[in-house]
Design an enzyme around this catalytic site. Structure first.
Site, mmCIF file in Angstrom:
data_model
loop_
_atom_site.group_PDB
_atom_site.id
_atom_site.type_symbol
_atom_site.label_atom_id
_atom_site.label_comp_id
_atom_site.label_asym_id
_atom_site.label_seq_id
_atom_site.Cartn_x
_atom_site.Cartn_y
_atom_site.Cartn_z
ATOM 1 N N GLY A 11 -5.814 -4.231 3.729
ATOM 2 C CA GLY A 11 -7.001 -3.489 3.307
ATOM 3 C C GLY A 11 -7.364 -3.803 1.862
ATOM 4 N N ARG A 72 -6.780 -9.893 8.829
ATOM 5 C CA ARG A 72 -5.497 -9.702 9.494
ATOM 6 C C ARG A 72 -5.271 -10.878 10.452
ATOM 7 N NH1 ARG A 72 -4.095 -4.731 7.862
ATOM 8 N NH2 ARG A 72 -5.759 -3.218 7.436
ATOM 9 N N ASP A 103 2.523 -3.198 2.279
ATOM 10 C CA ASP A 103 3.839 -3.540 2.813
ATOM 11 C C ASP A 103 3.771 -4.612 3.895
ATOM 12 O OD1 ASP A 103 2.628 -1.891 4.652
ATOM 13 O OD2 ASP A 103 4.393 -0.670 5.049
ATOM 14 N N THR A 125 -3.034 -1.375 -2.801
ATOM 15 C CA THR A 125 -3.413 -0.507 -1.687
ATOM 16 C C THR A 125 -3.813 0.852 -2.243
ATOM 17 O OG1 THR A 125 -2.573 0.742 0.218
ATOM 18 C CG2 THR A 125 -0.946 -0.037 -1.361
ATOM 19 N N ASP A 127 -3.488 3.628 -0.860
ATOM 20 C CA ASP A 127 -2.609 4.700 -0.372
ATOM 21 C C ASP A 127 -1.466 5.035 -1.320
ATOM 22 O OD1 ASP A 127 -4.032 5.093 1.996
ATOM 23 O OD2 ASP A 127 -2.957 3.483 3.012
ATOM 24 N N ASP A 129 1.468 3.838 -1.389
ATOM 25 C CA ASP A 129 2.622 4.099 -0.524
ATOM 26 C C ASP A 129 3.690 3.008 -0.573
ATOM 27 O OD1 ASP A 129 1.119 2.151 0.705
ATOM 28 O OD2 ASP A 129 1.186 3.053 2.703
ATOM 29 N N ARG A 171 -2.670 7.613 6.280
ATOM 30 C CA ARG A 171 -2.071 7.720 7.609
ATOM 31 C C ARG A 171 -0.595 8.090 7.528
ATOM 32 N NH1 ARG A 171 -3.834 3.256 9.290
ATOM 33 N NH2 ARG A 171 -2.017 1.971 8.842
#
Length: 319
Positions: A11, A72, A103, A125, A127, A129, A171
């Protein structure tokens, strides 16, 4: 080290362009040729690779998204696909690869490293994360985008005396929801890392109404379920009229904040420096405002830990 390539994967995140710019210019400073890989690992397999110069990255530090594009690739997950990518680099004499992404992108980078390519990862990212780093590129910009949206929605919630439920990205990680919820003064925040009891949400909502509060903002990370589900449950249990806003991909776009530009610039330059030092199979991170590097395996074997003390603070401030 004479030639290095850089790609963005997964992303998009605001600040990726700033990281690309920093890598290209740091390489040029050291007399190293830099190549841009377009369309992520898909482009790497099929040779969508072009040399980048100082002019290639002019006027991009302020732009969101990624000028290298992202895609992707299922084929790259295969042994054959990975070897295709290695062959493309070898054919051009490219000795090092910088991968900017999350990741999944890092797992691909690790595979390239196992096949002999010196690879360095930069966490990009929204996120936030990725383990072993306090912040990822793009998180701060997404956070500010969400806070601005909440502030505007609150104006309408106040005017119409309603409960608004706002669904944000996340998510598997609740960082955006938690940080934005605290910064914008949300009454309830629902995140994957904490128990989300609908009865508790209703009690907090009704408690506010008993003391005269006419509107409520509830933030839901997408990983805990649909905002529409919680809206229906709240209406069923309380009879209160609710409205739902799903912010969606607006959170990914936009000009990066000063923080993200700084972070991306520091990480992009550090990635080049690590390759020059002969390091490989490493991820660049930031801890306590100091740029660090950790082994891919160390980063990928851990689980992102959200600071739950921030969650408790948000709960106590939203009584």
């Amino acid at each position: 080290m004479q030639k290095i390539a850089v790609l963005t994967s997964g992303g998009d995140a605001p600040g990726m362009n700033a990281a690309v710019r920093a890598a290209v210019r740091r390489a040029a400073y050291h007399g190293i040729q830099m190549y841009g890989v377009y369309h992520g690992y898909e482009g790497l397999m099929y040779g969508d690779i072009q040399e980048m110069t100082l002019g290639s990255v002019g006027d991009i530090i302020h732009r969101g998204g990624t000028i290298l594009y992202s895609a992707r690739s299922e084929e790259f997950k295969t042994e054959v696909g990975q070897q295709k990518a290695v062959d493309q680099l070898n054919r051009r004499g490219i000795e090092g690869l910088i991968v900017i992404g999350g990741d999944g992108s890092f797992r691909g980078a690790q595979k390239m490293s196992e096949k002999g390519v010196r690879t360095i990862g930069i966490p990009g990212t929204i996120d936030n994360d990725i383990p072993c780093t306090d912040f990822t590129i793009g998180f701060d910009t997404a956070l500010n985008t969400v806070v601005e949206a909440i502030d505007k929605i609150r104006d309408t919630a106040t005017s119409h005396e309603r409960t608004y439920i706002i669904e944000v990205m996340g998510r598997d990680a609740g960082d955006i929801a938690l940080w934005a919820g605290l910064a914008a003064g949300a009454e309830s925040i629902l995140i994957p890392e904490a128990e989300n009891d609908i009865e508790d949400i209703v009690e907090r909502l009704e408690s506010g109404h008993r003391r005269g509060k006419k509107h409520t903002i509830i933030i839901v990370a997408e990983g805990v379920g649909s905002a529409n589900y919680y809206a229906d449950e709240i209406k069923r249990l309380t009879g209160l009229e609710t409205r739902v806003t799903v912010l969606g991909h607006i959170q990914r776009g936009g000009s990066p904040t000063a923080f993200d530009r700084m972070l991306a610039s520091r990480m992009g330059a550090a990635a080049v420096d690590l390759l020059i030092e002969g390091k490989r199979d490493r991820m660049v991170g930031i801890r306590n405002n100091v740029i660090v590097d950790v082994d891919f395996q160390e980063a990928l074997s851990q689980k992102h830990q959200l600071d739950l003390s921030i969650y408790q603070l948000a709960r106590t401030l939203s009584i």
